[in-house]
Scaffold this motif. Structure first.
Motif, PDB file in Angstrom:
ATOM      1  N   GLU A 189       0.401  14.479   6.732  1.00 36.98           N
ATOM      2  CA  GLU A 189       0.084  14.645   8.479  1.00 36.98           C
ATOM      3  C   GLU A 189       1.919  14.557   8.478  1.00 36.98           C
ATOM      4  OE1 GLU A 189      -1.619  11.314  11.444  1.00 36.98           O
ATOM      5  OE2 GLU A 189      -2.117  11.292   9.862  1.00 36.98           O
TER       6      GLU A 189
ATOM      7  N   VAL B 158       0.011   4.206   0.889  1.00 40.36           N
ATOM      8  CA  VAL B 158      -0.424   4.813   2.512  1.00 40.36           C
ATOM      9  C   VAL B 158       0.983   4.187   3.353  1.00 40.36           C
ATOM     10  CG1 VAL B 158      -1.966   5.019   4.459  1.00 40.36           C
ATOM     11  CG2 VAL B 158      -2.685   5.193   1.269  1.00 40.36           C
TER      12      VAL B 158
ATOM     13  N   ALA C 195      -7.843  17.885  -1.860  1.00 37.85           N
ATOM     14  CA  ALA C 195      -7.241  17.244  -1.312  1.00 37.85           C
ATOM     15  C   ALA C 195      -6.005  18.182  -1.251  1.00 37.85           C
ATOM     16  CB  ALA C 195      -7.029  15.731  -0.745  1.00 37.85           C
TER      17      ALA C 195
ATOM     18  N   ARG D  97       3.771   6.061   5.751  1.00 37.65           N
ATOM     19  CA  ARG D  97       3.748   6.300   7.115  1.00 37.65           C
ATOM     20  C   ARG D  97       4.542   5.595   7.797  1.00 37.65           C
ATOM     21  NH1 ARG D  97      -2.882   4.200   7.233  1.00 37.65           N
ATOM     22  NH2 ARG D  97      -3.736   6.232   7.400  1.00 37.65           N
TER      23      ARG D  97
ATOM     24  N   PHE E   4      -5.625   6.949  -4.634  1.00 35.41           N
ATOM     25  CA  PHE E   4      -6.815   7.932  -3.623  1.00 35.41           C
ATOM     26  C   PHE E   4      -5.955   8.993  -3.019  1.00 35.41           C
ATOM     27  CE2 PHE E   4      -8.120   3.406  -4.460  1.00 35.41           C
ATOM     28  CZ  PHE E   4      -9.543   3.323  -4.585  1.00 35.41           C
TER      29      PHE E   4
ATOM     30  N   LEU F 287      -2.761  12.141   1.446  1.00 37.09           N
ATOM     31  CA  LEU F 287      -2.582  13.032   3.448  1.00 37.09           C
ATOM     32  C   LEU F 287      -1.900  12.622   4.177  1.00 37.09           C
ATOM     33  CD1 LEU F 287      -6.434  13.013   3.160  1.00 37.09           C
ATOM     34  CD2 LEU F 287      -5.359  14.710   2.750  1.00 37.09           C
ATOM     35  N   ALA F 288      -1.733  11.034   4.339  1.00 37.86           N
ATOM     36  CA  ALA F 288      -0.588  10.949   4.750  1.00 37.86           C
ATOM     37  C   ALA F 288       0.517  11.588   4.538  1.00 37.86           C
ATOM     38  CB  ALA F 288      -0.338   9.294   4.974  1.00 37.86           C
TER      39      ALA F 288
ATOM     40  N   ASP G 203      -5.848   9.545   0.752  1.00 36.27           N
ATOM     41  CA  ASP G 203      -5.214   9.052   1.771  1.00 36.27           C
ATOM     42  C   ASP G 203      -4.101   8.640   1.257  1.00 36.27           C
ATOM     43  OD1 ASP G 203      -5.256   6.699  -0.286  1.00 36.27           O
ATOM     44  OD2 ASP G 203      -6.601   5.935   1.300  1.00 36.27           O
ATOM     45  N   GLY G 204      -3.630   8.424   0.659  1.00 35.19           N
ATOM     46  CA  GLY G 204      -1.763   8.437   0.377  1.00 35.19           C
ATOM     47  C   GLY G 204      -1.108  10.230   0.505  1.00 35.19           C
TER      48      GLY G 204
ATOM     49  N   SER H  73       0.992  -1.003   0.152  1.00 37.35           N
ATOM     50  CA  SER H  73      -0.340   0.069  -0.659  1.00 37.35           C
ATOM     51  C   SER H  73       0.553   1.295   0.227  1.00 37.35           C
ATOM     52  CB  SER H  73      -0.913   0.532   1.211  1.00 37.35           C
ATOM     53  OG  SER H  73      -1.494   1.943   1.485  1.00 37.35           O
TER      54      SER H  73
END
Length: 538
Positions: free
Chosen positions: A499, A453, A520, A457, A490, A495-496, A492-493, A451
């Motif tokens: 973050e 994401v 985003a 992380r 997506f 946004l990670a 989410d990756g 992934s």
């Protein structure tokens, strides 16, 4: 019904009474030929080889004495004759073969010494088509194949490196050779003609514009038998192709114990990575572990680049590979030896640096004399069950002019420089790849995850660990940029990475949800650019 040659078993010891010698590479020829003559072996030769032997005072017959036919067509036709091939192919124990030899005045050839026109070297020298074509040997491979097929009676020598072994075998066998020895020579003979034909067919296919030939052949020469492969229960060896590319295959090992399979694989990955960075513009250092970078950096000197690369992940750097794009100097060497390092590879090294490295006897030091060209075309090959996959080397690269700003905010000049740096490193990270960078150095690397994401992380987690180890309050990913080797499917990756503190992103784009990802990014106030180029590395 005539008895076929296959019905006769091969004898073990066969006397060597006559040798046919026809070589282009004359290294070691004269002492070898003298040793044969001293053992009572009749010498027969061709053209330049015969003249060299005669000038050395050896008695040698011209091949025309076997064929009854002169060399013609500038030497193109000299050994393609029954007088030669009959002497090589005759099965001595077959009465029909013996009768044919007697009736036609054919003499047996027991020892064939042939090496070929330097076709591969001619190509490397950049010769034109006509010159390359003229350096395709015809008579040599024909004789080699004939003698090797009939190794029951004929010893075929294709490499000067085997000359001493032939003399030792003759002495051990009191002028004879054993079947096992002749069979081993025959195997080497066919290996040589196979490699030769592979080089010719590959070249001619390229000249014909055939990028995907019907039959693909490769060859390599054994450089090193390795202790084992990736794991102790796996056998392994290192073969070189002769590609004129600075790296592990051409490097001089200055010190240290034998390189392992994993060392070679990781060192190649490290040096290919630093080859991306022009040494006239900046020093660059890559620290590699398991074929992935745990730290890469540019700087005004190798020492500064090394320290910046090491700061990215000092824990993983232990026992790693260090590659650089400039000469290894004393200042850099003093820093590198402070922790355990498996291999250091560099184009060159100062005498002071060599002295410092010598204090670490187990450290392998390789000097290449140059850097690999990141845009030079070549093939990558990978085996699969029942076949192999072939692709061109990833020579893709992007400049600022290639980038498309897709967010409301464009990157700053510093962000743009770091984005290009990060994407260049991401090309050499196993997919899914995420690379955080700041001030010309990686500050977090996420590699090989299922992934994207998770890669984002993990890279951020390693950056936090590095900050804690250095006694810093915040990880270096705060205010960094991030590169992704492929698009974010997506948001989410992305946004990670935000973050983790990233302020700008570089990615190929091309997802069905690009609009969602761009939205985003705009909501978070970060800059993002698309490259239109992907760097998957599996």
């Amino acid at each position: 019904m005539a008895v076929t040659a296959n019905a006769f078993s091969a004898p073990d010891r066969v006397p060597a009474r006559r040798a046919l010698i026809s070589v282009f590479d004359k290294n070691g020829l004269l002492p070898f030929a003298k040793a044969l003559a001293e053992r009572g072996i009749e010498l027969v030769s061709t053209g330049g080889t015969r003249r060299a032997l005669q000038e050395a005072g050896l008695e040698v017959k011209d091949v025309s004495e076997l064929t009854g036919f002169p060399e013609v067509m500038d030497g193109r036709v000299k050994t393609l004759h029954p007088g030669v091939h009959g002497g090589l192919l005759a099965v001595r124990a077959d009465p029909a073969h013996a009768k044919a030899m007697e009736e036609n005045g054919l003499l047996p050839i027991d020892l064939l010494v042939v090496n070929l026109y330097p076709f591969e070297e001619t190509l490397k020298a950049g010769a034109d088509f006509a010159t390359s074509l003229e350096n395709i040997d015809i008579g040599g491979p024909a004789m080699i194949r004939a003698g090797a097929k009939n190794h029951a009676y004929v010893s075929v020598v294709t490499d000067p490196a085997d000359y001493d072994g032939v003399i030792a075998e003759l002495d051990t066998g009191e002028g004879t050779t054993s079947l096992s020895f002749r069979r081993a020579l025959a195997a080497r003979a066919y290996q040589r003609t196979a490699a030769y034909d592979a080089a010719v067919s590959t070249w001619l296919a390229g000249e014909a514009g055939e990028t995907v030939p019907l039959i693909k052949t490769f060859s390599g020469r054994l450089a090193q038998t390795l202790r084992y492969g990736e794991n102790p229960h796996q056998s392994a060896a290192f073969y070189v192709t002769g590609e004129a590319r600075p790296g592990v295959a051409s490097a001089r090992q200055i010190q240290g114990k034998e390189l392992s399979y994993n060392n070679l694989n990781d060192t190649d990955a490290a040096f290919e990575l630093v080859g991306e960075f022009d040494p006239s513009k900046s020093a660059a250092v890559a620290i590699i572990k398991h074929a992935n970078p745990c730290g890469v950096a540019e700087g005004p000197s190798i020492r500064e680049a090394y320290l910046k690369a090491l700061a990215c992940d000092p824990v993983s750097a232990f026992g790693g590979i260090v590659a650089m794009n400039r000469r290894l100097d004393r200042a850099a060497a003093e820093e590198i030896v402070k922790i355990f390092t498996e291999v250091v590879i560099a184009p060159e090294a100062d005498e002071e640096a060599l002295a410092i490295m010598a204090g670490k006897k187990n450290l392998r030091l390789l000097l290449t004399g140059g850097l690999p060209d990141p845009v030079a075309p070549a093939l990558n090959v990978r085996s699969v069950a029942g076949g192999f996959l072939v692709q061109s080397r990833d020579t893709g690269a992007v400049s600022e002019a290639d980038l498309k700003v897709v967010t409301k905010r464009a990157p700053s000049a510093q962000e743009m420089a770091d984005l290009l740096f990060a994407f260049r490193v991401a090309k050499h990270v196993k997919s899914n790849a995420i690379v955080y960078a700041k001030d010309g150095a990686t500050v977090g690397v996420g590699a090989g995850q299922m992934s994207r994401v998770d890669s984002a992380r993990i890279a951020a987690l390693k950056a936090r660990d590095a900050a804690e180890a250095a006694g810093l309050a915040d990880p270096a990913t705060l205010g960094s940029v991030v590169a992704s080797d492929a698009f974010f499917p997506f948001a989410d990756g992305l946004l990670a990475t935000v973050e983790a503190g990233a302020t700008a992103v570089i990615q190929p784009g091309g997802s069905m949800r690009d609009d969602e990802v761009i939205k985003a990014a705009d909501e978070k106030g970060i800059a993002m650019v698309f490259t239109g180029l992907r760097h998957f590395r599996h």
